[in-house]
Scaffold this motif. Structure first.
Motif, PDB file in Angstrom:
ATOM      1  N   UNK A  74       6.615  -5.532   8.611  1.00 52.70           N
ATOM      2  CA  UNK A  74       7.945  -5.049   8.286  1.00 52.70           C
ATOM      3  C   UNK A  74       8.607  -5.896   7.235  1.00 52.70           C
ATOM      4  N   UNK A  75       7.830  -6.323   6.257  1.00 54.84           N
ATOM      5  CA  UNK A  75       8.460  -6.798   5.180  1.00 54.84           C
ATOM      6  C   UNK A  75       9.226  -5.784   4.235  1.00 54.84           C
ATOM      7  N   UNK A  93       0.966  -1.114  -0.056  1.00 47.26           N
ATOM      8  CA  UNK A  93      -0.044   0.015   0.079  1.00 47.26           C
ATOM      9  C   UNK A  93       0.672   1.238  -0.022  1.00 47.26           C
ATOM     10  N   UNK A  94       0.509   2.268  -0.778  1.00 47.90           N
ATOM     11  CA  UNK A  94       1.197   3.534  -0.846  1.00 47.90           C
ATOM     12  C   UNK A  94       0.174   4.376  -1.196  1.00 47.90           C
ATOM     13  N   UNK A  95      -0.149   5.417   0.013  1.00 42.44           N
ATOM     14  CA  UNK A  95      -1.305   6.331  -0.337  1.00 42.44           C
ATOM     15  C   UNK A  95      -0.727   7.645  -0.788  1.00 42.44           C
ATOM     16  N   UNK A  96      -1.263   8.601  -1.331  1.00 36.99           N
ATOM     17  CA  UNK A  96      -0.701   9.866  -1.872  1.00 36.99           C
ATOM     18  C   UNK A  96      -0.761  10.813  -0.569  1.00 36.99           C
ATOM     19  N   UNK A 140       6.095   2.933   1.698  1.00 42.83           N
ATOM     20  CA  UNK A 140       4.804   1.859   1.544  1.00 42.83           C
ATOM     21  C   UNK A 140       4.721   1.042   2.538  1.00 42.83           C
ATOM     22  N   UNK A 141       3.662   0.696   2.770  1.00 46.67           N
ATOM     23  CA  UNK A 141       3.304  -0.481   3.657  1.00 46.67           C
ATOM     24  C   UNK A 141       3.450  -1.790   2.988  1.00 46.67           C
ATOM     25  N   UNK A 142       4.032  -2.869   3.494  1.00 48.00           N
ATOM     26  CA  UNK A 142       4.070  -4.220   2.645  1.00 48.00           C
ATOM     27  C   UNK A 142       4.075  -5.050   3.909  1.00 48.00           C
TER      28      UNK A 142
END
Length: 128
Positions: free
Chosen positions: A67-68, A31-34, A42-44
């Protein structure tokens, strides 16, 4: 029993499995939000979970890793006859055991709470 054995960089994370009937899933999410902190990082995440019970009302989580990193090697082995680890979390739907009228009342209560949140946000923006 069919099991999912999840590994990260060769290290065992969990072995998930449900006897008889149910759902088993392994989900890798990026997930990468603007407009928030995830823009720079980004969240992985990796989630290994599922559900069991009549109408799949009990939700299970074996593993949630947030925390990938790029370069990690994630492996999911589909294995037969392994013994599953116990889930780390079990959650039963609030609707379990309720009759149809009670379910509808519970649903209405949730929708009323959502509507109150929307009305509050509209009021804050001067659009109420």
């Amino acid at each position: 029993m069919l099991c999912f054995r999840a590994l990260r960089n060769g290290r065992h994370l969990t072995t998930a499995g449900v006897p008889d009937f149910g759902v088993l899933s392994t989900i890798l999410t990026w997930v990468r939000r603007p407009h928030d902190e995830s823009t720079a990082c980004p969240e992985l995440t990796l989630h290994v979970g599922g559900s069991v019970g009549r109408e799949h009302r009990e939700h299970l989580t074996w593993c949630y890793v947030n925390n990938i990193r790029a370069g990690d090697v994630l492996t999911v082995e589909v294995r037969e006859y392994l013994e599953a680890d116990p889930p780390r979390e079990r959650r039963v739907d609030a609707e379990v055991g309720l009759d149809e009228v009670a379910r509808l009342h519970l649903r209405r209560k949730g929708l009323e709470a959502q509507l109150a949140d929307v009305n509050a946000e509209l009021w804050e923006r001067g659009a109420a």
